[in-house]
Scaffold this motif. Structure first.
Motif, short mmCIF file in Angstrom:
data_model
loop_
_atom_site.label_atom_id
_atom_site.label_comp_id
_atom_site.label_asym_id
_atom_site.label_seq_id
_atom_site.Cartn_x
_atom_site.Cartn_y
_atom_site.Cartn_z
N ILE A 43 -23.20 9.80 -60.54
CA ILE A 43 -22.00 10.19 -59.80
C ILE A 43 -20.78 9.46 -60.34
O ILE A 43 -19.75 10.08 -60.62
CB ILE A 43 -22.16 9.92 -58.29
N CYS A 44 -20.88 8.16 -60.50
CA CYS A 44 -19.74 7.38 -60.99
C CYS A 44 -19.35 7.83 -62.39
O CYS A 44 -18.16 7.97 -62.70
CB CYS A 44 -20.07 5.89 -60.95
N TRP A 45 -20.33 8.06 -63.25
CA TRP A 45 -20.07 8.53 -64.61
C TRP A 45 -19.32 9.86 -64.57
O TRP A 45 -18.41 10.11 -65.37
CB TRP A 45 -21.40 8.66 -65.36
N THR A 46 -19.66 10.70 -63.61
CA THR A 46 -19.03 12.01 -63.49
C THR A 46 -17.60 11.93 -62.96
O THR A 46 -16.72 12.63 -63.44
CB THR A 46 -19.87 12.91 -62.56
N GLU A 53 -11.17 18.79 -67.32
CA GLU A 53 -12.02 19.35 -68.37
C GLU A 53 -13.21 18.41 -68.66
O GLU A 53 -14.35 18.86 -68.77
CB GLU A 53 -11.21 19.58 -69.64
N THR A 54 -12.92 17.13 -68.77
CA THR A 54 -13.99 16.17 -69.02
C THR A 54 -14.94 16.10 -67.83
O THR A 54 -16.16 16.03 -68.00
CB THR A 54 -13.41 14.78 -69.32
N ARG A 55 -14.41 16.15 -66.64
CA ARG A 55 -15.27 16.11 -65.46
C ARG A 55 -16.21 17.31 -65.45
O ARG A 55 -17.40 17.18 -65.16
CB ARG A 55 -14.43 16.08 -64.19
N LYS A 56 -15.70 18.48 -65.76
CA LYS A 56 -16.54 19.68 -65.80
C LYS A 56 -17.66 19.50 -66.81
O LYS A 56 -18.82 19.84 -66.54
CB LYS A 56 -15.70 20.91 -66.14
N LYS A 57 -17.34 18.94 -67.97
CA LYS A 57 -18.36 18.69 -68.99
C LYS A 57 -19.40 17.68 -68.49
O LYS A 57 -20.59 17.83 -68.76
CB LYS A 57 -17.72 18.18 -70.29
N HIS A 58 -18.96 16.67 -67.78
CA HIS A 58 -19.89 15.67 -67.25
C HIS A 58 -20.82 16.29 -66.21
O HIS A 58 -22.02 16.00 -66.21
CB HIS A 58 -19.13 14.47 -66.68
#
Length: 88
Positions: A43-46, A53-58
């Protein structure tokens, strides 16, 4: 689907990650098999990213990597929030 899905030791499960896990029964099963600390790390990594955009990829990578048998994010220092709260 209204299944209860656990969060981490510090972080609650965000909506976008919850939806991704609910969309894949195998990924959800693997998520539920993780320890609370491992879920917290994912969760924290996300959520610790700077762009949508990066969050969607995570979020996508969490599902993909769970299906590959990965239990924690690789090559990441870990949740800094856990250290501040004193939760191990």
């Amino acid at each position: 689907m209204n299944t209860q899905i656990s969060g981490g030791v510090v972080h609650e499960l965000p909506v976008d990650l919850r939806q991704a896990l609910q969309a894949d029964e195998s990924a959800l099963e693997r998520w539920n098999d993780l320890t609370p600390l491992a879920r917290n790390e994912w969760i924290c990594w996300t959520i610790s990213v700077k762009t949508d955009e990066t969050r969607k990829k995570h979020v996508e990578r969490v599902v993909t990597e769970l299906l590959e048998g990965v239990r924690r994010p690789c090559c990441w220092a870990g949740c800094i929030h856990r250290e501040r709260t004193g939760k191990a």
